[in-house]
Every structure is written in structure tokens, then in C-alpha cells.
Design an enzyme around this catalytic site. Structure first.
Site, PDB file in Angstrom:
ATOM      1  CE  LYS A 219      -2.673   3.377   1.783  1.00 51.89           C
ATOM      2  NZ  LYS A 219      -2.144   4.702   2.156  1.00 51.89           N
ATOM      3  N   GLY A 271       6.908   5.069   8.445  1.00 51.69           N
ATOM      4  CA  GLY A 271       6.064   6.256   8.508  1.00 51.69           C
ATOM      5  C   GLY A 271       6.220   6.946   9.843  1.00 51.69           C
ATOM      6  CB  SER A 272       4.170   9.493  11.495  1.00 51.64           C
ATOM      7  OG  SER A 272       2.909   8.877  11.682  1.00 51.64           O
ATOM      8  CB  THR A 273       6.415   8.090  16.162  1.00 46.49           C
ATOM      9  OG1 THR A 273       7.807   8.056  15.812  1.00 46.49           O
ATOM     10  CG2 THR A 273       6.234   7.455  17.527  1.00 46.49           C
ATOM     11  N   GLY A 276       2.656   4.373  13.596  1.00 47.08           N
ATOM     12  CA  GLY A 276       3.263   3.144  14.081  1.00 47.08           C
ATOM     13  C   GLY A 276       2.613   2.660  15.367  1.00 47.08           C
ATOM     14  CD  GLU A 293      12.649   4.044   8.689  1.00 42.54           C
ATOM     15  OE1 GLU A 293      12.542   5.097   9.368  1.00 42.54           O
ATOM     16  OE2 GLU A 293      12.636   4.006   7.455  1.00 42.54           O
ATOM     17  CB  CYS A 327      12.670   8.866   8.898  1.00 42.35           C
ATOM     18  SG  CYS A 327      13.477   7.654   7.846  1.00 42.35           S
ATOM     19  CD  GLU A 421      10.161  12.846  11.980  1.00 40.07           C
ATOM     20  OE1 GLU A 421      10.947  12.303  11.201  1.00 40.07           O
ATOM     21  OE2 GLU A 421       9.141  12.272  12.435  1.00 40.07           O
TER      22      GLU A 421
END
Length: 840
Positions: A219, A271-273, A276, A293, A327, A421
Site C-alpha cells: 500500500k 512512517g510516522s511514530t 506506528g 521504521e 526520517c 520531528e
């Protein structure tokens, strides 16, 4: 000859796009060009990419089973060029039905793909690599148009890395049967990738997954879908069997639909924390393997011993590569105080020459950010810093979705722009005085993805690199990547690795392990383990006796306490739990631990961890050998203890004690034999893969094989430098508590092994919720496994759970296999540049 050279030079400059020497037209002369060294425009022709888009009539569906699937009733999404704000193509918004179709195709293809020989899979990956190279220019242009990054980056970095990963993992497909024995494919992989490196991160996940025998449903990000669809077409052209690689497009909700699909066995996400954490909770208790990651706030540490001019170029690569939408972007600049002002002046001067322009301009240093929403989000951080008194230095940027390279100074460690971030071309600079302060500042973050160190003193650089808690540390460079070196983070930057041999383990499972698919129970997670209860006096005590000169006497009562910080401790609440023997009589009373006991034990483990990890592997091995030696001296005592409390036969108890001693020797042997190795990357220099300790590990042991399971779980973590807070078997905790004296007489430092008795799930609750626990290993119920995985999202600690399934702890593979080393270590790659003798 001189005239010929000048004429050739003039022709070359004109061909490069620099305007000629006609003064009447107001165009620069050759001498003016040499004085200013200004580039002229060098546009990339996108007609081939446009022709590819036109061949699909500007409309794309999913790519499933090597065919385009374009249902009529789906909503559409316009993919846009961020630089020119124009529509490139229309793509469809998939539904659950589309996910079902793609996963079904992948599941069907897995049956034959997983049974292919490694050589056959290697041939397929090799063929894809060759076709990617043949279409490399097209792929580079489509990626630049779709994402807004410069075609120079996609041409020279992204696409070559895609091909490199394919070739590298073709090699691992070939070697799997000989070099990865004891492991097998997982099944169907659901891969979800972001918009900053759409096709490169795709390859980072697809290549190892296919090499190890899995099939994939990808995706792509909502805003960057085209390169993934082109990649899928190229795979079909290269002869990849239908269903092995499938692409579905859709919004963010589709990612969750894919991740939670019952036939997806592994989820690989970049992707973003925040997302995640959502995926961690969504997949809790299902048995799906998960690698994340995530975000970063990577420090760039510049010492006074650095080559400052080279370090400036390193900072440019660290933060303004891909518009800072990386990242691992080096967004926190830490410069030694003695050179801070001089370095900042040099950096500002270098910023003035950065060129912002169209993604199709081959001379541009930076393109547009992904969309206007991202541009506004970046601006909010900078505006807030300005309002709070920070100094902002920026260069000019074109109108539209461009954001200027930005340098922020005059901020504190608690400033929002320092902590969070930003994901844009914004650099925050601070000073430090000593190396210890630099390390403390570098580690003062919830993230741990990347870092870089600039110094001409290599010993200093290596030592600082080892002390920084990050998955990749570059010395005198930044943002270097290669297929042979894994990339991934510590702390809230996630877990798992992309690339290298270490990345293969994310797509395989032990050969003995069956299918890991579970229906997680419906439960109130807030109430799990929340009840604290203890026992009153028992009216059916066992009455052990001894015979002395005075006749038969009752044995002196033995008090079992908690054990942490190297000392026996009473439980905080001062309540007890009755432990019964095999006949049902009360055998002993043990402490009933609560959250304060957890707090104290974790604090003791945290204090001991750094010193324990810094000890040599040889020293740790000697202590584990010594524990085994001292346990052997009390062999008969532990055999009797096992038979009394568990009711097993003497021969079974003897086998468990002997296997426990052997297990201690096994992990003692591995204390100094799994430190890492040199990675064979393309970089001129040396890349070191270092296996580091996880940190403080919480361990919940099962009731089965209470002595052997305890040691089998504790020993690997301790052997590799972690400290543990361990919950022994709830039914038979006295076996573990009887080890205190063994530990105390074996030179084990206080705080390395900490033992808390009581209700396993109650203690597990507070260990899992604790922010200073870096990993939680739980071997209990399916409900407990779901709780641990779900709750671990709070700080994204690593988890290892059994989903209520038992294992054979006496078996070498199940009780001490490579899986234990994988769980007990985290990989850091340290990049050492070279070039003093030969140019890089």
C-alpha cells in the site's frame, strides 16, 4: 589548440543549458560565467514519463495478479506534481473488497512461491533488477514528478539503491538454504510505505520479503502512488509470477485494513511514530510479526577537531537532502562551543548558494515539499520558534510548495522545534562544551534513528558513535545508505531493520514454529492485571522436619523475599502469596509485588545496565560460567526442590537441572561471539555492524519447566549486556528465588538480575507500562500477550510474546535458538569514511 579548447568549452556550457555570450540579449559572457560559477537551467525532459501516463489514459487502478484492476464504482484521487501543482494522473481509492482480492492473490501465490528453490527466486530478483536498470530514467522522472524531489536525487540516489537492493537480495535468495538454516518464510507481507522515498522504501521491504519466500501486498502513500504502480508493471515485465507482488491504492484507512487482514502474516511499516503506534495496537494479539521504521530527530555532532568546511557539506546532506523530508534527517546540530560561531557563519554562507527549483531541473539542490499542508506545518514550527525569541536564518524560496532552507539558533533543549520531528528543511543549532555533554544532548530524545559525528580524531568519533543510542551513526558523513547495512531505530524510532542480513530476520520465523494466527480476545485492557490480591494464612502447611540429637525438630522457617539491586527486599505492601507443593500443601510464602516494587526494580536495573553493557564479553561470560558452576554444586538441592513443588520424577528433575547448567554454558559461550561484523557495502570506507544490548528487559516466565525456562529467558538478555526485571513462574517461584545465593556468590553485579514474585499479569501490567523498560518478553496467556503488545505502543518497546502457546524449553532450537539472539540484541551500523590516501 587554445582556440579549440575555448570553442569546446563554450559549446559544452551552452549544451548544459547556460545561455550563450550574446551581450545584446543581456546574457552572460564566458568570463562572467567563470566569475559567478552560476548554473543555467538544465531541464530534464519528461516526455517519456508523460507518454507512460498517457498510455494509461491518465487513470490507474490496483495492480493485482499482474493485471490492472479498475472497478467502476470506486472513488478517485488525483496525484499531483508538487512543483507545478498540476494533476499527473487519477488513481482509485480502494475498499476492503480490493484488499481482500489482493491478499487472496498473494496467499494463493505463496503456495508455489515459497516452495521455489532459492536459486529460482534469485533469478526472478535478478531479472527485476535488470529491468529496473533498463527503465531507470523513466522511474527516476516519474518519482521526481510524483514526489517533488529533484530528478538528480532520484536518478543518482533513489533508483540506484532500488537496483542495489534487488541484486543484494537476489544473493540472499540464492544463499537462504545454506546461510539461513533453521528459518522459514512467514507468509503474506503487508507493506506500507510513506511519501518521502516512495520507490526506494518499497524496495527495502519487497526485496527481503520476496528473497525469503514471502509474497507481498503493498500500500503506497496516498499522495505518491505512481512509482509503485510503475514498479509493479516492471516486475510483471520481468517475469515475476502473478500474485507474488501486488499494489493496492487508497487512503490511510486502507493501511489499517491491510495490516489487520486475517491472511496477512507480517506487517512492514515505514512512517510516522503516531501511525506506528496505531498499527501496534491494531495488530496486538493477532500473531502478526511487525517491524516499524518511524520518526527521528537525528543529532549532528561537530567537534572542534572536525574539518569544518567538510562538516558544513555534511550538514547540507544531513538536513537539506530531499527537502529535509527524511526520517533520519540531521535536524539537531550540536557544535562544540569553541567553534560554534565560526561554524554557523560558514553554514549561513553555504546556505546562500543552495538552489531551489523544479524537480525537473538537474541543477537544483532542493525541490518542493510534498504538498501545501506539509509546507504550512513546517512554517508553524518556525513561526512558533520566532515568537519565542529564536533567531531564524532563511534563504529565498520560489512561490508555491517550496519551503526555504532554515537555520534556527538561540533555543533551549525544551523548545518544541528541538524536541519534535518537523520533517522539513529546518535545522536547529545548539552548542556543547565536552564530549560527555554532546552525548547527553544527542541522547536527549525519544527518537534514536540516526546520528552523525564530525571529527578528525577517529578514536573520539568511534567512542561517541558507540555511546549514541541510534540505529545508524555516520562518522564524517550523513544519510549514507546501502543494501548491505540495515537501517532502523532505537526507542520511539521503532524496531526492525531494512537491509543487511539483519533485515532478513524481519521476514522469517523459526522452522519449528507453526502458523501464528490468533483471534485476540475481547477484553477490557484497562482492567487487565489491575487487581492486587494476596493470600491469608494456610491451614494445610507442609511440615518438613529434621532429625537431630534432640529428636525430630521442625525445619527453621525460610523467608523468601524479592530480589533487586543485589539485595533481598520485603515487598512494598508487605503481603504474601502461598506457594503450594505437589500435594497441595503450603510449601512457602513469597512476596506479592506491586507497582512500587516494579518501580524500585526497574530503577535498580537501569542503574546497572550501562556498566554491565560496557563490561567485556569475556567478563560477562566468566560470571555466567560461574553461575553454572555454583548451580551444579547445589544440583541435588534443586532436584529435590523441583520434585517437591512440581511433582515430577527425580529423573525429570535431574534432566531439567542439568539442562539449565548446559543452557548457562551456552549463553556464556555467546557472550563474546556475537558482537557484529564488517558490512560489505559500496562505500569506500568501513561499515561496522554492532550488536548492542536492548537495555532493561522485562521478562514474564511460564509455569512449564520453571527453572529451565527462567534461565533460558534471563541468560541471553544478560549475556548480551541487558539487565532484567524478571517474574518467575507464578506457581513455582521458589526455584528462582533459591538462585539468589547462587547469583550473589557468582560475582554478578547488583541490579543485573532482579526478581519480583506475585501475580504474573499484575506485575506484567506495570512493567509493560513503564517508560524505562526497553523490551517486554511475556510467556503466559493469549490475553496477556495482547495486553503486552497493545500497551507497548506507549513508548514502542520491543515485545516477544507466546500468544498462550507452550514451547519445548529443553529443545535446543525452541529453548536456545537464534531467535533468542535476535530478541536479545539490537543492531547499530557505524559508518567510517575514508579518503586520506585515495579519493572516495
Amino acid at each position: 589548440m587554445r582556440t579549440l579548447v575555448l570553442a569546446t568549452l563554450t559549446q559544452d556550457i551552452n549544451m548544459a543549458g547556460v545561455v550563450g555570450i550574446n551581450k545584446a540579449q543581456g546574457k552572460p559572457t564566458i568570463s562572467q560565467i567563470f566569475n559567478t560559477m552560476e548554473y543555467g537551467p538544465a531541464p530534464e525532459d519528461d516526455k517519456v514519463a508523460q507518454a507512460w501516463l498517457d498510455s494509461h489514459h491518465g487513470k490507474f487502478g490496483h495492480f493485482i495478479n499482474n493485471k490492472w484492476v479498475l472497478p467502476d464504482d470506486r472513488k478517485t484521487y488525483d496525484t499531483r506534481d508538487p512543483c507545478k501543482d498540476r494533476v499527473l494522473a487519477s488513481t482509485i481509492q480502494g475498499t476492503q473488497q480490493d484488499v481482500d482480492q489482493a491478499v487472496g492473490a498473494a496467499r494463493e501465490a505463496y503456495v508455489s512461491w515459497s516452495k521455489l528453490s532459492g536459486h529460482a527466486r534469485a533469478r526472478h530478483l535478478y531479472s527485476i533488477a535488470r529491468h529496473i536498470q533498463k527503465h531507470s530514467r523513466l522511474l527516476a522522472v516519474v518519482e521526481a514528478l510524483d514526489n517533488g524531489k529533484t530528478v538528480r536525487e532520484t536518478r543518482d540516489c533513489d533508483i540506484p539503491l532500488v537496483a542495489r537492493h534487488l541484486y543484494y537480495h537476489a544473493g540472499w535468495a540464492q544463499l537462504k538454504d545454506t546461510h539461513m538454516q533453521g528459518w522459514k518464510a512467514i507468509g503474506v507481507v503487508g507493506a506500507i510505505v510513506p511519501w518521502n522515498f516512495p520507490v526506494m522504501l518499497l524496495a527495502w521491504k519487497v526485496c527481503p520479503a520476496l528473497a525469503m519466500g514471502n509474497t507481498v501486498v503493498l500500500k503506497p502513500a496516498t499522495s505518491t502512488r505512481l512509482s509503485a504502480l510503475l514498479f509493479a508493471e516492471i516486475c510483471a515485465e520481468a517475469g515475476l509470477p502473478a500474485g507474488v507482488f501486488n499494489v493496492v491504492t487508497g487512503g490511510g484507512a486502507m493501511g489499517t485494513q491491510l495490516a489487520t487482514h486475517q491472511d496477512v502474516d507480517k506487517v512492514a511499516f515505514t512512517g510516522s511514530t503516531e501511525v506506528g503506534q496505531i498499527l501496534r495496537r491494531a495488530t496486538a494479539g493477532t500473531g502478526k510479526k511487525l517491524s516499524l521504521e518511524l520518526g527521528g530527530k537525528s543529532p549532528v555532532v561537530v567537534f572542534e577537531s572536525a574539518d569544518l568546511d567538510s562538516a558544513v557539506e555534511g550538514v547540507v546532506d544531513a538536513i537539506w537532502f530531499n527537502q529535509g523530508q527524511v526520517c533520519s534527517a540531521g535536524s539537531r546540530l550540536l557544535v562544540q562551543e569553541s567553534v560554534f560561531s565560526r561554524f554557523i557563519d560558514k553554514l549561513k554562507h553555504r546556505m546562500s548558494s543552495l538552489r531551489l527549483g523544479s524537480s525537473m531541473d538537474k541543477t537544483a539542490d532542493m525541490g518542493a515539499v510534498i504538498d501545501d499542508g506539509q509546507r504550512k506545518a513546517i512554517a508553524q514550527y518556525v513561526d512558533e520558534a520566532r515568537r519565542h525569541g529564536a533567531q531564524i536564518h532563511q534563504v529565498e524560496a520560489p512561490p508555491g510548495c517550496y519551503y526555504p532552507p532554515t537555520l534556527i539558533t538561540g533555543v533551549s533543549t525544551t523548545s518544541r522545534c528541538v524536541i519534535e520531528e518537523i520533517f522539513g528543511p529546518v535545522l536547529v543549532a545548539m552548542s556543547f562544551r565536552t564530549a560527555k555533554e554532546a552525548i547527553a544532548l544527542a541522547n536527549n530524545s525519544i527518537y534514536g534513528l540516526g546520528a552523525s559525528v564530525f571529527t578528525e580524531k577517529m578514536t573520539l568519533g568511534i567512542e561517541v558513535a558507540r555511546m549514541i543510542k541510534a540505529g545508524a551513526v555516520w562518522i564524517n558523513c550523513h544519510n549514507m545508505f546501502d543494501a548491505a547495512a540495515g537501517f532502523g531505530g532505537y526507542k520511539q524510532s521503532g524496531y526492525g531493520r531494512d537491509g543487511g542480513k539483519e533485515g532478513l530476520y524481519e521476514y522469517i520465523k523459526p522452522s519449528w514454529e507453526g502458523q501464528q494466527r490468533f483471534t485476540p480476545p475481547n477484553m477490557n485492557l484497562e482492567k487487565f492485571g489491575a487487581t492486587y490480591m494476596a493470600d491469608g494464612p494456610s491451614l494445610t502447611p507442609s511440615t518438613p522436619q529434621i532429625v537431630s540429637g534432640d529428636g525430630t525438630l521442625p525445619r527453621v522457617d525460610r523467608t523468601y523475599k524479592l530480589y533487586y539491586g543485589g539485595a533481598q527486599k520485603r515487598p512494598d505492601a508487605n503481603y504474601c502469596r502461598v506457594v503450594k507443593d505437589a500435594t497441595g500443601k503450603a510449601y512457602a510464602l513469597v512476596g506479592e509485588s506491586n507497582r512500587k516494587d516494579v518501580r524500585n526494580a526497574v530503577e535498580a536495573a537501569g542503574k546497572a545496565q550501562s556498566g554491565w553493557e560496557r563490561r567485556s564479553g569475556f567478563n560477562r561470560s566468566q560470571i555466567l560460567y560461574y553461575i553454572g558452576e555454583n548451580l551444579e554444586q547445589r544440583r541435588e538441592e534443586f532436584i529435590s526442590h523441583l520434585t517437591t513443588v512440581t511433582g515430577c520424577k527425580d529423573v525429570e528433575a535431574a534432566a531439567e537441572v542439568d539442562c539449565t547448567v548446559e543452557r548457562l554454558f551456552h549463553w556464556a559461550a555467546l557472550c563474546d561471539k556475537h558482537g557484529g561484523e564488517v558490512q560489505e557495502t559500496q562505500v569506500y570506507g568501513t561499515v561496522l555492524r554492532v550488536h548492542e544490548a536492548v537495555g532493561v528487559v522485562g521478562v514474564a516466565c511460564p509455569d512449564q519447566r520453571p527453572l529451565l525456562a527462567f534461565v533460558s529467558l534471563v541468560a541471553p538478555a544478560v549475556a548480551r549486556g541487558s539487565t532484567v526485571v524478571v517474574i518467575p513462574s507464578q506457581s513455582y517461584p521458589t526455584l528462582a528465588l533459591s538462585l539468589y545465593q547462587v547469583l550473589e556468590t557468582s560475582d554478578l553485579p547488583g541490579g543485573v538480575i532482579n526478581i519480583l514474585t506475585g501475580n504474573t499479569d499484575h506485575i506484567t501490567k506495570y512493567l509493560t507500562e513503564h517508560q524505562d523498560i526497553q523490551a517486554m518478553w511475556y510467556f503466559g496467556s493469549l490475553a496477556g500477550s495482547k495486553f503486552v503488545e497493545h500497551t507497548s505502543a506507549v513508548n514502542l518497546k520491543r515485545t516477544w510474546v507466546n500468544y498462550g502457546r507452550q514451547r519445548n524449553w529443553a529443545d535446543q532450537d525452541e529453548g536456545a535458538g537464534q531467535e533468542f539472539l535476535y530478541q536479545a540484541t539490537q543492531v547499530k551500523n557505524v559508518w567510517l569514511t575514508a579518503g586520506d590516501i585515495f579519493a572516495n
